[in-house]
Design a protein around this motif. Structure first.
Motif, mmCIF file in Angstrom:
data_model
loop_
_atom_site.group_PDB
_atom_site.id
_atom_site.type_symbol
_atom_site.label_atom_id
_atom_site.label_comp_id
_atom_site.label_asym_id
_atom_site.label_seq_id
_atom_site.Cartn_x
_atom_site.Cartn_y
_atom_site.Cartn_z
ATOM 1 N N THR A 49 2.882 0.544 -12.888
ATOM 2 C CA THR A 49 2.723 -0.898 -12.387
ATOM 3 C C THR A 49 3.260 -0.909 -10.938
ATOM 4 N N GLU A 50 4.409 -0.418 -10.664
ATOM 5 C CA GLU A 50 5.091 -0.265 -9.506
ATOM 6 C C GLU A 50 4.423 0.301 -8.367
ATOM 7 N N ILE B 95 1.180 -1.554 -7.427
ATOM 8 C CA ILE B 95 1.750 -2.517 -6.556
ATOM 9 C C ILE B 95 1.951 -2.171 -5.168
ATOM 10 N N LEU C 14 -3.002 -5.999 -10.314
ATOM 11 C CA LEU C 14 -1.619 -5.381 -9.724
ATOM 12 C C LEU C 14 -1.895 -5.201 -8.286
ATOM 13 N N GLY D 73 0.215 -6.803 -5.032
ATOM 14 C CA GLY D 73 0.901 -6.112 -3.988
ATOM 15 C C GLY D 73 0.070 -6.325 -2.674
ATOM 16 N N ALA E 169 6.868 -6.034 -0.367
ATOM 17 C CA ALA E 169 6.668 -5.255 -1.057
ATOM 18 C C ALA E 169 7.087 -3.491 -0.716
#
Length: 247
Positions: free
Chosen positions: A74-75, A78, A191, A195, A202
């Motif tokens: 996920t990160e 983003i 996602l 982002g 971010a």
């Protein structure tokens, strides 16, 4: 919500661990070559998640697209979209890189469903609620399995459970891959939109995570070990009364 790779890593670790109260392996009798290959693939997918964890965090703020390809976390999606907003890359590349990272081990769970069916489904973490409705799933067929595969990334259960059910229900491999790709693109698009909207903020957060990736990794591993030990203690405490009742 856990990302799909994280959930599948937990599922792989859980299925690979010995279980006192039930069968340790999902096949009956002597294993076939397919049984061994599929089982090894699932175990290695869980190991891959943990081995990649330090690199996964360090790449978020430096090479997020590479992190997407490796893990599809996920990160990383983003972060890659935020970098694209800042002029480093494009959203098209972000989506294309996310798909293989998200889908890389999904076919193993579909295959497990074809090989072992309900015997493997009930062994997966998060499958208890689903197991109670297996008869209904079998009756509805594609009316359930097709949309379930597409939205599996958005559900509050490990997506591996859905993939095993799809294989058990008889979904063809080509159909599974197409539906899984649609779901991966929808999830990655959501996602990536987040982002892109966050933009510079971010990017700064991702770079901070990369800078302190070692400490983040140590913290995640420590928390995982803590929760695992607590879970094992609860299971042992719950099993003790049953052992006393059945000497």
């Amino acid at each position: 919500m856990e990302s799909a790779p994280a959930a599948e890593g937990d599922a792989a670790a859980a299925t690979a661990a010995p279980q006192r109260a039930g069968p340790q392996l999902p096949w009956r009798g002597k294993p076939r070559a397919a049984d061994i290959l599929c089982w090894l693939g699932i175990v290695l997918s869980g190991l891959f998640y943990w081995v990649l964890l330090p690199l996964r965090l360090s790449l978020i703020g430096t090479h997020p697209v590479v992190a997407e390809l490796l893990n599809g976390s996920t990160e990383s999606i983003i972060s890659a979209a935020a970098f694209a907003r800042a002029g480093d890359g494009t959203l098209a590349v972000v989506l294309l890189a996310a798909s293989p990272g998200l889908m890389k081990f999904d076919v193993l769970y579909w295959w497990a469903g074809r090989l072992w069916g309900e015997r493997f489904i009930v062994a997966l973490p998060g499958s208890r609620r689903v197991a109670r409705h297996m008869g209904r799933v079998q009756r509805t067929g594609r009316k359930f399995t097709w949309p379930a595969v597409v939205v599996s990334y958005f559900l509050p259960i490990p997506s591996a459970v859905i993939y095993v059910i799809a294989g058990w229900a008889g979904m063809r491999l080509v159909t599974f891959l197409i539906l899984d790709l649609i779901g991966a693109l929808l999830w990655a698009g959501l996602l990536a939109g987040l982002g892109y909207a966050l933009g510079h903020h971010a990017v700064v957060a991702a770079q901070a995570i990369s800078h302190y990736s070692l400490w983040f990794t140590i913290g995640i591993v420590a928390l995982t070990v803590l929760f695992t030990l607590r879970s094992q203690r609860r299971m042992t405490a719950a099993a003790a009364p049953a052992d006393q009742d059945n000497p």
